[in-house]
Design a protein around this motif. Structure first.
Motif, PDB file in Angstrom:
ATOM      1  N   GLN A 172      24.992  -0.650  27.446  1.00 23.05           N
ATOM      2  CA  GLN A 172      24.194  -0.199  26.326  1.00 23.05           C
ATOM      3  C   GLN A 172      22.664  -0.560  26.826  1.00 23.05           C
ATOM      4  OE1 GLN A 172      25.005   2.397  24.295  1.00 23.05           O
ATOM      5  NE2 GLN A 172      22.878   2.592  23.583  1.00 23.05           N
ATOM      6  N   GLU A 173      22.806  -1.937  26.826  1.00 24.63           N
ATOM      7  CA  GLU A 173      21.534  -2.836  26.970  1.00 24.63           C
ATOM      8  C   GLU A 173      20.647  -2.148  28.047  1.00 24.63           C
ATOM      9  OE1 GLU A 173      22.319  -6.919  27.096  1.00 24.63           O
ATOM     10  OE2 GLU A 173      23.015  -6.838  24.941  1.00 24.63           O
ATOM     11  N   LEU A 174      21.374  -1.510  29.271  1.00 27.17           N
ATOM     12  CA  LEU A 174      20.842  -1.356  30.324  1.00 27.17           C
ATOM     13  C   LEU A 174      20.742   0.345  30.492  1.00 27.17           C
ATOM     14  CD1 LEU A 174      21.971  -4.111  32.754  1.00 27.17           C
ATOM     15  CD2 LEU A 174      19.629  -3.937  31.883  1.00 27.17           C
ATOM     16  N   LEU A 175      20.961   1.017  29.513  1.00 32.48           N
ATOM     17  CA  LEU A 175      21.057   2.378  29.512  1.00 32.48           C
ATOM     18  C   LEU A 175      19.726   3.002  30.111  1.00 32.48           C
ATOM     19  CD1 LEU A 175      23.562   4.593  28.982  1.00 32.48           C
ATOM     20  CD2 LEU A 175      22.184   4.745  26.834  1.00 32.48           C
ATOM     21  N   GLY A 176      20.030   3.838  31.114  1.00 31.16           N
ATOM     22  CA  GLY A 176      18.564   4.494  31.840  1.00 31.16           C
ATOM     23  C   GLY A 176      18.358   3.895  32.625  1.00 31.16           C
ATOM     24  N   CYS A 177      18.601   2.448  32.997  1.00 30.29           N
ATOM     25  CA  CYS A 177      17.596   1.735  33.977  1.00 30.29           C
ATOM     26  C   CYS A 177      18.318   2.391  35.460  1.00 30.29           C
ATOM     27  CB  CYS A 177      18.280   0.337  33.829  1.00 30.29           C
ATOM     28  SG  CYS A 177      17.342  -0.581  32.520  1.00 30.29           S
ATOM     29  N   ARG A 178      17.369   2.072  36.434  1.00 28.67           N
ATOM     30  CA  ARG A 178      18.015   2.486  37.642  1.00 28.67           C
ATOM     31  C   ARG A 178      18.391   1.051  38.551  1.00 28.67           C
ATOM     32  NH1 ARG A 178      16.148   6.537  34.804  1.00 28.67           N
ATOM     33  NH2 ARG A 178      15.645   8.463  35.822  1.00 28.67           N
ATOM     34  N   VAL A 179      19.240   1.331  39.175  1.00 28.43           N
ATOM     35  CA  VAL A 179      20.265   0.413  39.737  1.00 28.43           C
ATOM     36  C   VAL A 179      19.999   0.618  41.290  1.00 28.43           C
ATOM     37  CG1 VAL A 179      22.430  -0.777  40.207  1.00 28.43           C
ATOM     38  CG2 VAL A 179      22.139   0.391  37.966  1.00 28.43           C
ATOM     39  N   LEU A 180      18.988  -0.212  42.164  1.00 31.72           N
ATOM     40  CA  LEU A 180      19.104  -0.354  43.336  1.00 31.72           C
ATOM     41  C   LEU A 180      20.103  -1.120  44.154  1.00 31.72           C
ATOM     42  CD1 LEU A 180      17.230   0.834  46.042  1.00 31.72           C
ATOM     43  CD2 LEU A 180      15.880  -1.226  45.344  1.00 31.72           C
ATOM     44  N   ALA A 181      20.884  -0.604  44.868  1.00 34.12           N
ATOM     45  CA  ALA A 181      21.812  -1.545  45.527  1.00 34.12           C
ATOM     46  C   ALA A 181      21.818  -1.262  47.076  1.00 34.12           C
ATOM     47  CB  ALA A 181      23.074  -1.081  45.188  1.00 34.12           C
ATOM     48  N   VAL A 182      21.990  -2.582  47.795  1.00 37.33           N
ATOM     49  CA  VAL A 182      22.113  -2.603  49.328  1.00 37.33           C
ATOM     50  C   VAL A 182      23.201  -2.521  49.696  1.00 37.33           C
ATOM     51  CG1 VAL A 182      21.114  -3.569  51.262  1.00 37.33           C
ATOM     52  CG2 VAL A 182      19.757  -3.784  49.348  1.00 37.33           C
ATOM     53  N   GLU A 183      23.835  -1.478  50.507  1.00 37.28           N
ATOM     54  CA  GLU A 183      25.190  -1.533  50.782  1.00 37.28           C
ATOM     55  C   GLU A 183      25.347  -1.806  52.293  1.00 37.28           C
ATOM     56  OE1 GLU A 183      27.150   2.299  50.098  1.00 37.28           O
ATOM     57  OE2 GLU A 183      26.821   1.987  47.772  1.00 37.28           O
ATOM     58  N   LYS A 184      24.323  -1.806  52.847  1.00 31.84           N
ATOM     59  CA  LYS A 184      24.470  -2.335  54.320  1.00 31.84           C
ATOM     60  C   LYS A 184      23.173  -2.620  55.102  1.00 31.84           C
ATOM     61  CE  LYS A 184      25.603  -0.362  59.089  1.00 31.84           C
ATOM     62  NZ  LYS A 184      26.161   0.916  60.068  1.00 31.84           N
ATOM     63  N   ASN A 185      23.025  -3.757  55.799  1.00 34.12           N
ATOM     64  CA  ASN A 185      21.740  -4.033  56.235  1.00 34.12           C
ATOM     65  C   ASN A 185      22.248  -4.865  57.591  1.00 34.12           C
ATOM     66  OD1 ASN A 185      19.307  -4.913  57.087  1.00 34.12           O
ATOM     67  ND2 ASN A 185      18.964  -6.104  55.294  1.00 34.12           N
ATOM     68  N   ARG A 186      21.918  -4.564  58.731  1.00 36.35           N
ATOM     69  CA  ARG A 186      22.600  -5.152  59.959  1.00 36.35           C
ATOM     70  C   ARG A 186      21.495  -6.288  60.313  1.00 36.35           C
ATOM     71  NH1 ARG A 186      23.399   0.293  63.744  1.00 36.35           N
ATOM     72  NH2 ARG A 186      25.536   0.597  63.323  1.00 36.35           N
ATOM     73  N   PHE A 187      20.174  -6.019  59.681  1.00 35.98           N
ATOM     74  CA  PHE A 187      19.116  -7.065  59.931  1.00 35.98           C
ATOM     75  C   PHE A 187      19.183  -8.229  58.860  1.00 35.98           C
ATOM     76  CE2 PHE A 187      18.245  -3.394  62.354  1.00 35.98           C
ATOM     77  CZ  PHE A 187      18.344  -3.717  63.485  1.00 35.98           C
ATOM     78  N   GLY A 188      19.905  -8.254  57.976  1.00 34.28           N
ATOM     79  CA  GLY A 188      19.689  -9.153  56.734  1.00 34.28           C
ATOM     80  C   GLY A 188      20.935  -8.977  55.853  1.00 34.28           C
ATOM     81  N   GLY A 189      20.774  -9.623  54.835  1.00 41.23           N
ATOM     82  CA  GLY A 189      22.061  -9.742  53.693  1.00 41.23           C
ATOM     83  C   GLY A 189      22.125  -8.442  53.046  1.00 41.23           C
ATOM     84  N   CYS A 190      23.203  -8.174  52.674  1.00 38.81           N
ATOM     85  CA  CYS A 190      23.628  -6.893  51.746  1.00 38.81           C
ATOM     86  C   CYS A 190      24.230  -7.184  50.696  1.00 38.81           C
ATOM     87  CB  CYS A 190      24.277  -5.818  52.464  1.00 38.81           C
ATOM     88  SG  CYS A 190      26.020  -6.382  53.101  1.00 38.81           S
ATOM     89  N   GLY A 191      24.655  -6.239  49.304  1.00 39.88           N
ATOM     90  CA  GLY A 191      25.153  -6.521  48.354  1.00 39.88           C
ATOM     91  C   GLY A 191      24.133  -6.770  47.253  1.00 39.88           C
ATOM     92  N   HIS A 192      22.655  -6.898  47.681  1.00 40.56           N
ATOM     93  CA  HIS A 192      21.855  -7.093  46.429  1.00 40.56           C
ATOM     94  C   HIS A 192      21.735  -5.955  45.582  1.00 40.56           C
ATOM     95  CE1 HIS A 192      20.629 -10.592  49.260  1.00 40.56           C
ATOM     96  NE2 HIS A 192      20.045  -9.599  50.397  1.00 40.56           N
ATOM     97  N   VAL A 193      21.535  -6.405  44.284  1.00 35.99           N
ATOM     98  CA  VAL A 193      21.446  -5.200  43.279  1.00 35.99           C
ATOM     99  C   VAL A 193      20.009  -5.618  42.527  1.00 35.99           C
ATOM    100  CG1 VAL A 193      22.453  -4.329  41.139  1.00 35.99           C
ATOM    101  CG2 VAL A 193      23.960  -4.793  43.305  1.00 35.99           C
ATOM    102  N   PHE A 194      19.342  -4.622  42.313  1.00 38.88           N
ATOM    103  CA  PHE A 194      17.945  -4.689  41.471  1.00 38.88           C
ATOM    104  C   PHE A 194      18.364  -3.750  40.190  1.00 38.88           C
ATOM    105  CE2 PHE A 194      17.330  -5.985  45.784  1.00 38.88           C
ATOM    106  CZ  PHE A 194      16.698  -7.041  45.559  1.00 38.88           C
TER     107      PHE A 194
END
Length: 212
Positions: A172-194
């Motif tokens: 509810q507190e984040l309703l409507g927010c956009r969730v940007l997630a990195v599922e794969k990255n060969r040249f850096g870390g992944c799993g980041h969520v914004f």
């Protein structure tokens, strides 16, 4: 930050998917504007919307860096045009942003005919081109309302990185927010969520997120 803080690696191809209406086109237009402002050459190829619709969105967002825009569905023609642009501007890094993969045609069965493997063949052609010319591509992949995309697993293995943009519908507190997630990255870390907010003028601020 999403790609590890060092930006795009030359020859890197990124697949960008997510919920319909989440703002994928808006985010890629803002990326195109930012990359151009920093001295790169960017071609935003819109096969999803008309150039007129794209112009309206660019004006609404106030994007004035001057990136290039095209409306080509034929992958061979698109890549030929990209090569011409690169040859005329050898001192600039080149970025191709495509909206979207499902609107492209690799030409195997003619100008107007496609099949279930067209997206896969089109993405392979784009990937080969980027590896050959050390340029970068970000390809938007459309999904259904259930979040599924045809051949998603195969396409994911073909690219160097994969990002998703979804709309938060549960918290509810984040309703409507956009969730940007990195599922794969060969040249850096992944799993980041914004957690981001999307307003009329674009992605401008972060949602507050409770870690408790």
């Amino acid at each position: 930050d999403a790609l590890g803080g060092k930006g795009f690696t030359p020859s890197m191809v990124t697949l960008f998917t997510g919920t319909p209406g989440a703002g994928k086109t808006t985010m890629m237009l803002e990326l195109a504007n930012s990359l151009t402002r920093n001295g790169n050459m960017v071609l935003f190829n819109t096969a999803e919307e008309s150039l007129y619709q794209l112009k309206m969105t660019v004006e609404r967002l106030g994007l004035g860096a001057g990136f290039l825009a095209g409306q080509e569905t034929s992958v061979p023609s698109l890549l030929k045009n990209c090569q011409l642009l690169m040859e005329k501007n050898p001192d600039k890094n080149f970025f191709l942003i495509i909206d979207s993969l499902q609107c492209l045609n690799d030409g195997k069965y003619g100008e107007h005919n496609t099949n279930s493997k067209t997206a896969q063949r089109s993405l392979q052609m784009i990937t080969d081109f980027c590896k050959q010319h050390y340029c970068n591509a970000v390809v938007i992949g459309q999904v259904t309302k259930s979040g599924q995309m045809a051949g998603a697993n195969v396409l994911k293995h073909m690219v160097d990185s994969m990002l998703t943009l979804d709309i938060e519908m549960k918290e509810q507190e984040l309703l409507g927010c956009r969730v940007l997630a990195v599922e794969k990255n060969r040249f850096g870390g992944c799993g980041h969520v914004f957690m981001l907010t999307l307003k009329e003028e674009g992605f401008k601020e972060f949602c507050r997120m409770s870690l408790s």
